[in-house]
Design a protein around this motif. Structure first.
Motif, PDB file in Angstrom:
ATOM      1  N   VAL A 158       0.873  -1.172   0.000  1.00  0.00           N
ATOM      2  CA  VAL A 158       0.000   0.000   0.000  1.00  0.00           C
ATOM      3  C   VAL A 158       0.907   1.218   0.000  1.00  0.00           C
ATOM      4  CG1 VAL A 158      -1.787   1.248   1.278  1.00  0.00           C
ATOM      5  CG2 VAL A 158      -1.760  -1.245   1.304  1.00  0.00           C
ATOM      6  N   ASP A 159       0.753   2.079  -0.981  1.00  0.00           N
ATOM      7  CA  ASP A 159       1.546   3.318  -1.078  1.00  0.00           C
ATOM      8  C   ASP A 159       3.026   3.098  -1.316  1.00  0.00           C
ATOM      9  OD1 ASP A 159      -0.466   5.135  -0.800  1.00  0.00           O
ATOM     10  OD2 ASP A 159      -0.145   5.507   1.314  1.00  0.00           O
ATOM     11  N   GLY A 160       3.467   1.877  -1.468  1.00  0.00           N
ATOM     12  CA  GLY A 160       4.891   1.626  -1.623  1.00  0.00           C
ATOM     13  C   GLY A 160       5.659   1.812  -0.318  1.00  0.00           C
ATOM     14  N   THR A 161       4.958   2.203   0.743  1.00  0.00           N
ATOM     15  CA  THR A 161       5.630   2.419   2.027  1.00  0.00           C
ATOM     16  C   THR A 161       5.198   1.409   3.073  1.00  0.00           C
ATOM     17  OG1 THR A 161       3.920   3.977   2.739  1.00  0.00           O
ATOM     18  CG2 THR A 161       5.858   4.906   1.652  1.00  0.00           C
ATOM     19  N   LYS A 162       4.042   0.815   2.910  1.00  0.00           N
ATOM     20  CA  LYS A 162       3.515  -0.124   3.900  1.00  0.00           C
ATOM     21  C   LYS A 162       3.209  -1.436   3.197  1.00  0.00           C
ATOM     22  CE  LYS A 162       0.967   1.086   7.724  1.00  0.00           C
ATOM     23  NZ  LYS A 162       1.707   0.929   8.800  1.00  0.00           N
ATOM     24  N   THR A 163       3.749  -2.510   3.751  1.00  0.00           N
ATOM     25  CA  THR A 163       3.535  -3.833   3.177  1.00  0.00           C
ATOM     26  C   THR A 163       2.816  -4.702   4.188  1.00  0.00           C
ATOM     27  OG1 THR A 163       5.520  -3.656   1.826  1.00  0.00           O
ATOM     28  CG2 THR A 163       4.671  -5.867   2.209  1.00  0.00           C
ATOM     29  N   TYR A 164       1.729  -5.309   3.736  1.00  0.00           N
ATOM     30  CA  TYR A 164       0.969  -6.243   4.558  1.00  0.00           C
ATOM     31  C   TYR A 164       1.210  -7.651   4.038  1.00  0.00           C
ATOM     32  CZ  TYR A 164      -1.601  -2.352   6.573  1.00  0.00           C
ATOM     33  OH  TYR A 164      -1.926  -1.214   7.244  1.00  0.00           O
ATOM     34  N   THR A 178      -5.620 -16.880  -1.766  1.00  0.00           N
ATOM     35  CA  THR A 178      -6.492 -16.999  -2.934  1.00  0.00           C
ATOM     36  C   THR A 178      -6.565 -15.654  -3.653  1.00  0.00           C
ATOM     37  OG1 THR A 178      -8.507 -16.419  -1.719  1.00  0.00           O
ATOM     38  CG2 THR A 178      -7.899 -18.773  -1.797  1.00  0.00           C
ATOM     39  N   SER A 179      -7.046 -15.675  -4.869  1.00  0.00           N
ATOM     40  CA  SER A 179      -7.173 -14.457  -5.661  1.00  0.00           C
ATOM     41  C   SER A 179      -8.306 -13.596  -5.100  1.00  0.00           C
ATOM     42  CB  SER A 179      -7.450 -14.833  -7.120  1.00  0.00           C
ATOM     43  OG  SER A 179      -7.556 -13.666  -7.892  1.00  0.00           O
ATOM     44  N   HIS A 180      -7.961 -12.427  -4.587  1.00  0.00           N
ATOM     45  CA  HIS A 180      -8.958 -11.499  -4.068  1.00  0.00           C
ATOM     46  C   HIS A 180      -8.348 -10.101  -3.977  1.00  0.00           C
ATOM     47  CE1 HIS A 180      -6.721 -12.608  -0.458  1.00  0.00           C
ATOM     48  NE2 HIS A 180      -7.172 -11.514   0.116  1.00  0.00           N
ATOM     49  N   HIS A 181      -9.205  -9.125  -3.731  1.00  0.00           N
ATOM     50  CA  HIS A 181      -8.767  -7.733  -3.679  1.00  0.00           C
ATOM     51  C   HIS A 181      -9.033  -7.158  -2.285  1.00  0.00           C
ATOM     52  CE1 HIS A 181      -8.143  -8.047  -7.949  1.00  0.00           C
ATOM     53  NE2 HIS A 181      -9.364  -8.516  -8.079  1.00  0.00           N
ATOM     54  N   HIS A 182      -8.588  -5.919  -2.078  1.00  0.00           N
ATOM     55  CA  HIS A 182      -8.617  -5.351  -0.725  1.00  0.00           C
ATOM     56  C   HIS A 182      -9.121  -3.908  -0.692  1.00  0.00           C
ATOM     57  CE1 HIS A 182      -5.536  -8.529  -0.455  1.00  0.00           C
ATOM     58  NE2 HIS A 182      -6.074  -8.705   0.744  1.00  0.00           N
ATOM     59  N   VAL A 211      -8.447  -0.740  -2.984  1.00  0.00           N
ATOM     60  CA  VAL A 211      -9.359   0.394  -3.015  1.00  0.00           C
ATOM     61  C   VAL A 211      -9.195   1.130  -1.688  1.00  0.00           C
ATOM     62  CG1 VAL A 211     -11.774   1.115  -3.190  1.00  0.00           C
ATOM     63  CG2 VAL A 211     -10.967  -0.884  -4.488  1.00  0.00           C
ATOM     64  N   ARG A 212      -8.760   2.363  -1.777  1.00  0.00           N
ATOM     65  CA  ARG A 212      -8.505   3.150  -0.570  1.00  0.00           C
ATOM     66  C   ARG A 212      -9.796   3.813  -0.109  1.00  0.00           C
ATOM     67  NH1 ARG A 212      -2.937   4.285   0.038  1.00  0.00           N
ATOM     68  NH2 ARG A 212      -3.536   6.051   1.328  1.00  0.00           N
ATOM     69  N   LEU A 213     -10.107   3.654   1.171  1.00  0.00           N
ATOM     70  CA  LEU A 213     -11.307   4.258   1.751  1.00  0.00           C
ATOM     71  C   LEU A 213     -10.909   5.182   2.902  1.00  0.00           C
ATOM     72  CD1 LEU A 213     -13.577   1.086   2.095  1.00  0.00           C
ATOM     73  CD2 LEU A 213     -13.568   2.741   0.229  1.00  0.00           C
ATOM     74  N   ARG A 214     -11.680   6.270   3.052  1.00  0.00           N
ATOM     75  CA  ARG A 214     -11.520   7.135   4.231  1.00  0.00           C
ATOM     76  C   ARG A 214     -12.909   7.573   4.670  1.00  0.00           C
ATOM     77  NH1 ARG A 214      -8.864  11.312   0.545  1.00  0.00           N
ATOM     78  NH2 ARG A 214     -10.659  12.449  -0.234  1.00  0.00           N
ATOM     79  N   LYS A 215     -13.024   7.929   5.929  1.00  0.00           N
ATOM     80  CA  LYS A 215     -14.315   8.384   6.442  1.00  0.00           C
ATOM     81  C   LYS A 215     -14.681   9.705   5.811  1.00  0.00           C
ATOM     82  CE  LYS A 215     -14.241   5.917  10.678  1.00  0.00           C
ATOM     83  NZ  LYS A 215     -15.051   5.678  11.819  1.00  0.00           N
TER      84      LYS A 215
END
Length: 162
Positions: A102-108, A114-118, A156-160
């Motif tokens: 995520v962002d090239g700075t944080k790796t999870y 399995t094939s899925h998205h986040h 997909v990035r989400l924010r409040k």
């Protein structure tokens, strides 16, 4: 003394990690972690076994190396942050984990390979699986000659709302 743990060492290893206290960890059974590691050609060292126990015992989850290191520290598992990184990378290379950047700075590291998205929840710095298995990309770019697509990761990035 051998680095590997056998099924017979389960109780001794748990007691050693918890210094004789009632086990404070919940995790995947030791023999399952042992089999997972051996099935991909990784030697089941004490540190890999303990980290695998923490990683895979709580179902599908997303962790950074720092999060796993903190869990290991709280569980009195004697590992360095470098060992945590090395183990996570080895488990990823062997196909037991999936790496999501995520962002090239944080790796999870995702235990669900399995094939899925986040979704990435920006306010919480949390990665969450997108539940819709029918999510489809309708148009793909042309792949350069000599290459093939190995995997597609959509975050997909989400924010409040403000």
């Amino acid at each position: 003394m051998s680095d590997s743990i056998s099924v017979l060492d389960d109780a001794a290893a748990v007691a050693e990690i918890n210094h004789g206290r009632q086990p404070a960890l919940t995790g995947c059974p030791w023999h399952d972690v042992n089999e997972m590691l051996q099935s991909v050609g990784l030697r089941p060292t004490r540190q890999r076994m303990a980290l695998g126990w923490l990683l895979f015992g709580k179902g599908a989850r997303h962790l950074t190396a720092e999060m796993l290191y903190e869990e290991a520290t709280l569980a009195k598992v004697p590992v360095s942050l470098a060992t945590v990184y090395n183990t996570l990378n080895q488990l990823t290379d062997s196909g037991l984990l999936r790496q999501v950047s995520v962002d090239g700075t944080k790796t999870y590291f995702d235990t669900n390979v399995t094939s899925h998205h986040h979704y990435y929840l920006e306010n919480n710095h949390e990665l969450v699986d997108i539940p819709d298995q029918n999510l489809v990309l309708t148009k793909m770019p042309e792949v350069p000659e000599g290459f093939e697509i190995s995997r597609i990761d959509m975050v997909v990035r989400l924010r409040k709302k403000r």
